[in-house]
Design an enzyme around this catalytic site. Structure first.
Site, short mmCIF file in Angstrom:
data_model
loop_
_atom_site.label_atom_id
_atom_site.label_comp_id
_atom_site.label_asym_id
_atom_site.label_seq_id
_atom_site.Cartn_x
_atom_site.Cartn_y
_atom_site.Cartn_z
N ASP A 77 78.30 56.41 27.62
CA ASP A 77 78.38 55.03 27.96
C ASP A 77 80.04 54.68 27.36
OD1 ASP A 77 76.59 54.32 29.72
OD2 ASP A 77 75.30 54.04 27.82
N HIS A 113 73.52 59.52 19.78
CA HIS A 113 72.57 59.74 20.74
C HIS A 113 71.41 60.45 20.04
CE1 HIS A 113 70.95 61.21 24.85
NE2 HIS A 113 71.38 60.12 25.22
N1 CMC Z 1 77.42 53.36 14.85
C1 CMC Z 1 76.97 53.38 13.48
N2 CMC Z 1 76.31 54.22 13.07
C2 CMC Z 1 75.30 54.83 13.74
C3 CMC Z 1 75.46 54.71 15.19
C4 CMC Z 1 76.44 53.91 15.65
N3 CMC Z 1 76.49 53.72 16.99
N4 CMC Z 1 74.37 55.41 15.59
C5 CMC Z 1 73.57 55.74 14.61
N5 CMC Z 1 74.03 55.42 13.45
C6 CMC Z 1 73.67 55.78 12.14
C7 CMC Z 1 72.42 55.09 11.86
O1 CMC Z 1 72.56 53.94 11.17
C8 CMC Z 1 71.74 56.01 10.95
O2 CMC Z 1 72.17 56.13 9.74
P1 CMC Z 1 71.41 56.36 8.44
O3 CMC Z 1 70.93 57.86 8.54
O4 CMC Z 1 72.35 56.36 7.38
O5 CMC Z 1 70.29 55.28 8.11
C9 CMC Z 1 71.90 57.44 11.59
O6 CMC Z 1 73.14 57.27 12.19
C10 CMC Z 1 70.74 58.04 12.82
O7 CMC Z 1 70.85 56.86 13.64
P2 CMC Z 1 69.41 56.60 14.42
O8 CMC Z 1 69.56 54.89 14.79
O9 CMC Z 1 68.34 56.74 13.50
O10 CMC Z 1 69.34 57.21 15.53
P3 CMC Z 1 68.62 57.28 16.87
O11 CMC Z 1 68.50 58.52 17.41
O12 CMC Z 1 67.18 56.42 16.66
O13 CMC Z 1 69.51 56.32 17.75
C11 CMC Z 1 71.20 55.43 19.52
C12 CMC Z 1 70.36 56.80 18.89
C13 CMC Z 1 71.73 56.12 20.51
C14 CMC Z 1 70.23 54.36 19.82
C15 CMC Z 1 71.91 55.07 18.54
O14 CMC Z 1 72.82 56.21 17.98
C16 CMC Z 1 72.92 53.86 18.78
O15 CMC Z 1 72.32 52.80 18.47
N6 CMC Z 1 74.07 54.06 19.50
C17 CMC Z 1 74.82 52.98 19.85
C18 CMC Z 1 74.21 52.52 21.13
C19 CMC Z 1 74.57 53.37 22.40
O16 CMC Z 1 75.64 53.88 22.64
N7 CMC Z 1 73.65 53.75 23.14
C20 CMC Z 1 73.78 54.67 24.45
C21 CMC Z 1 72.95 55.78 24.37
S1 CMC Z 1 73.70 56.90 25.83
C22 CMC Z 1 73.05 56.00 27.04
C23 CMC Z 1 71.50 56.42 27.18
O17 CMC Z 1 71.39 57.71 27.50
O18 CMC Z 1 70.90 55.82 27.15
#
Ligand code: CMC
Length: 424
Positions: free
Chosen positions: A364, A307
């Site tokens: 989710d 998140h």
């Molecule tokens: N599986 C594997 N690796 C992950 C995941 C995941 N679900 N989420 C983040 N990472 C890794 C990402 O690859 C990155 O690694 P590195 O530092 O080595 O490059 C690190 O963790 C940070 O991730 P980020 O994408 O920079 O983080 P963000 O804050 O931009 O993204 C997120 C947050 C929710 C989009 C992401 O965690 C994600 O894609 N999760 C899966 C989708 C999901 O469940 N979304 C629902 C969110 S809750 C409902 C809502 O409120 O919208």
């Protein structure tokens, strides 16, 4: 004297005001920085940028705190109804008994939608994803209520648009589903509460008598509360930014529905179940999928994990996990997908990659399982999220208008070609 921060650029020291929130959150106000220095700030994805001050929702991602107007999400999920929470978010206080009864009556009165909206719906191919249909139908309300086009009209007019939308969204959502499966739409039953009425419109068929199971209606009400607001996330920021151009409430919310649809945001609940089902079909080897999620050359992500703001635990996920267990027990459902979910969670919580990056199950991860147990089809999961988030979007849109916020218009740093002649 108010606090300031100092920034040294090009040999000059610039003083920037510090803004402090009611929970002692701090921000540096850079709104005048360009004027005094020529610099803008850059922050793709707005990871460290506050777009507004807001008195609606407080969220502390490190501590796992979520409060609407000061009330904790745990208390509200336990002791309030979704319509009370909607009132709280939109009008700032929980309603008195009289206010609540008036509000419920008003919402009930507006559940019916214009017959011509049915014609629009019938124009969509069956199998259309209900999120696309929902966004279009909400936008179409501007045509049926042209007075809603001008958000600067009297407060009574704006308030009527708000109540119409809260009342009609469940009808449009249920009809979008009926269209998807090619069944006739059911009209609202105004003798029922918000969730029972929605369930009846979703599941009743002409040949059978339908009565919503109170266990299902109550669980749904709780789920809607948990989704009702989440401060400046992707869809809410979309609603505020569209509304900042003085577009109507309906146009702004239609844009919010589209922003919610993506699998990184509200679409994650559908993606989680699809992922769990794929793992089950593939033999249930959760370790294999953990390895894929960690492999930087593999686009696969563990859906329902991670998140932007929660870096400890998602308080909504805790409540939903317990509610999912209760509902499955009460309804006597044994879902093998839940076992896969539990297995994944167990491994991920101990895995170095996930621990290091503070990736925990989000709302989710469990909401899809509970929706499945309630009989909600997968394609409708994100629609359920939209129904829950609606009062939050409305409250945020209203606050943005009341604060007379300027049009949202970020800057950029251009990295393309310099001027070049067009030689022909
Ligand atoms: N599986 C594997 N690796 C992950 C995941 C995941 N679900 N989420 C983040 N990472 C890794 C990402 O690859 C990155 O690694 P590195 O530092 O080595 O490059 C690190 O963790 C940070 O991730 P980020 O994408 O920079 O983080 P963000 O804050 O931009 O993204 C997120 C947050 C929710 C989009 C992401 O965690 C994600 O894609 N999760 C899966 C989708 C999901 O469940 N979304 C629902 C969110 S809750 C409902 C809502 O409120 O919208």
């Amino acid at each position: 004297m108010s606090e300031t921060a100092e920034l040294k650029i090009d040999g000059k020291t610039i003083e920037l005001p510090i803004v402090t929130g009611s929970e002692n959150e701090k921000a540096i106000d850079i709104s005048k920085l360009r004027g005094s220095s020529g610099y803008v700030t850059i922050d793709p994805g707005y990871k460290n940028t506050g777009s507004t001050t807001s008195s609606i929702t407080f969220l502390d991602g490190e501590e796992g705190i979520l409060r609407y107007r000061g009330y904790s999400i745990e208390d509200l999920a336990d002791k309030a109804s979704f319509l009370e929470v909607s009132y709280l978010l939109i009008y700032g206080e929980l309603p008195t008994t009289e206010e609540y009864s008036k509000f419920k009556t008003e919402i009930t009165q507006h559940t019916l939608i214009h017959e011509d909206i049915k014609n629009i719906l019938e124009g969509f191919p069956s199998n259309s994803h209900p999120m696309g249909v929902l966004s279009s139908l909400v936008s179409s309300l501007t045509a049926f209520y042209p007075e809603s086009l001008d958000p600067n009209r009297s407060w009574d007019d704006v308030d009527l648009s708000i109540k119409r939308l809260l009342a009609k969204l469940p009808t449009m959502a249920a009809w979008a589903y009926k269209n998807e499966i090619g069944h006739p739409a059911n009209y609202p039953d105004n003798s029922l509460d918000y969730c029972s009425n929605f369930l009846k419109m979703m599941f009743a068929v002409p040949s059978e008598k339908y009565e919503a199971d109170p266990v299902i209606a109550n669980a749904l009400d709780k789920l809607l509360i948990l989704h009702a607001d989440h401060e400046q996330n992707c869809s809410t920021s979309t609603v505020r930014i569209v509304g900042s151009s003085h577009a109507s409430l309906y146009a702004s919310i239609a844009a919010g529905i589209s922003a919610l649809w993506g699998p990184l945001h509200g679409g994650a609940n559908q993606a989680v179940i699809e992922m769990l089902e794929n793992i089950k079909k593939d033999g249930g080897d959760v370790k294999k999928y953990m390895a894929k999620a960690k492999d930087k050359n593999d686009p696969f992500r563990l859906m329902g994990f991670g998140h932007r703001v929660y870096k400890n635990f998602d308080p909504r996920a805790r409540i939903i996990k317990k509610a999912a267990d209760d509902v499955l027990n009460k309804l006597g459902i044994n879902d093998p997908v839940l076992e896969i979910a539990k297995g994944l969670e167990e491994i991920a919580l101990k895995d170095e990659y996930f621990v290091e990056r503070k990736l925990y199950p989000n709302v989710d991860f469990y909401s899809g399982i509970i929706y499945r147990a309630l009989g909600i089809p997968t394609s409708m999961f994100t629609v359920m999220f939209a129904m829950g988030r609606l009062p939050g979007w409305i409250a945020q849109w209203k606050e943005m208008r009341e604060n007379k916020e300027p049009i949202g218009r970020p800057r950029q740093i251009y990295t393309g070609s310099n001027h070049r002649p067009l030689n022909r």
